[in-house]
Structure formats: C-alpha cells, structure tokens
Design a protein around this motif. Structure first.
Motif, short mmCIF file in Angstrom:
data_model
loop_
_atom_site.label_atom_id
_atom_site.label_comp_id
_atom_site.label_asym_id
_atom_site.label_seq_id
_atom_site.Cartn_x
_atom_site.Cartn_y
_atom_site.Cartn_z
N SER A 62 5.24 -5.78 50.79
CA SER A 62 5.02 -5.49 52.21
C SER A 62 4.78 -3.99 52.44
O SER A 62 3.98 -3.62 53.31
N TRP A 65 1.15 -3.23 51.43
CA TRP A 65 0.24 -3.73 52.46
C TRP A 65 0.32 -2.85 53.70
O TRP A 65 -0.69 -2.55 54.35
N ARG A 69 -2.50 -0.43 56.00
CA ARG A 69 -2.73 -0.59 57.43
C ARG A 69 -2.17 0.54 58.28
O ARG A 69 -2.43 0.58 59.47
#
Length: 105
Positions: A62, A65, A69
């Motif tokens: 996470s 990722w 972003r």
C-alpha cells in the motif's frame, strides 16, 4: 481573493498543502502509517510473526502504491514513515518464522 476565503474542514487538511483536496491519497497515506505501526510493534514479539509479516507486506504494497499516487510532501512523509515501519515489521516477521510459520513444513 477567493482562495483566502475558502476554508478546508476535514480530518486530513494538514496534508493538503497545495490547497486541493486529495481524499484517496490522504487515506492511503494515513492507512499505510497505521499499518506500519502495527507491523513494527508486533515484530517485537516473536510469537506474532504471522501478524507482523503479513501486515508488513500489506503495508509495503500500500505504501508503494501510495507513493505512485501521492501529490503533496505531507503525504509522502507519512508514506515513507509507514513504508519503513512496514519493512521492519515484515523483515523481522520473516526472521521469526515467515508468512506461513511452519504451517507448510
């Protein structure tokens, strides 16, 4: 000066340093930090190696990722702290017994 009159009210306003709202990115950053803290704390107890290794792995995924972003420096700051703590939890969990902990062998 419409920008000066606009006020942000919310849980993650300290992460929105560019003046825009980023709810997904902020949530991923805070979740990665919380997951990292859980992985780091449980890594210090060898009998909790399943928790620390799995939670650490989830936190690293996470966090990676989230780095893709992230928009603001505040988000990246929380993500790096969470990634580091998740990495420590994952690797110590692996050293104490791994992801499956003798279930397979």
């Amino acid at each position: 000066m419409a920008q000066a009159a606009r006020s942000h009210h919310g849980l993650f306003t300290f992460l929105d340093t560019d003046g825009k709202s980023h709810p997904v990115e902020n949530t991923v950053a805070v979740a990665t930090l919380v997951i990292g803290v859980i992985a780091f704390v449980t890594a210090h107890f060898p009998h909790l190696h399943l928790v620390s290794s799995w939670v650490g792995l989830i936190g690293m995924i996470s966090g990676a990722w989230g780095q893709l972003r992230s928009v603001t420096t505040g988000e990246r700051f929380l993500l790096i702290i969470g990634l580091g703590a998740s990495g420590v939890g994952f690797y110590l969990g692996m050293a104490h017994g791994g992801l499956f902990g003798g279930v397979l062998g």
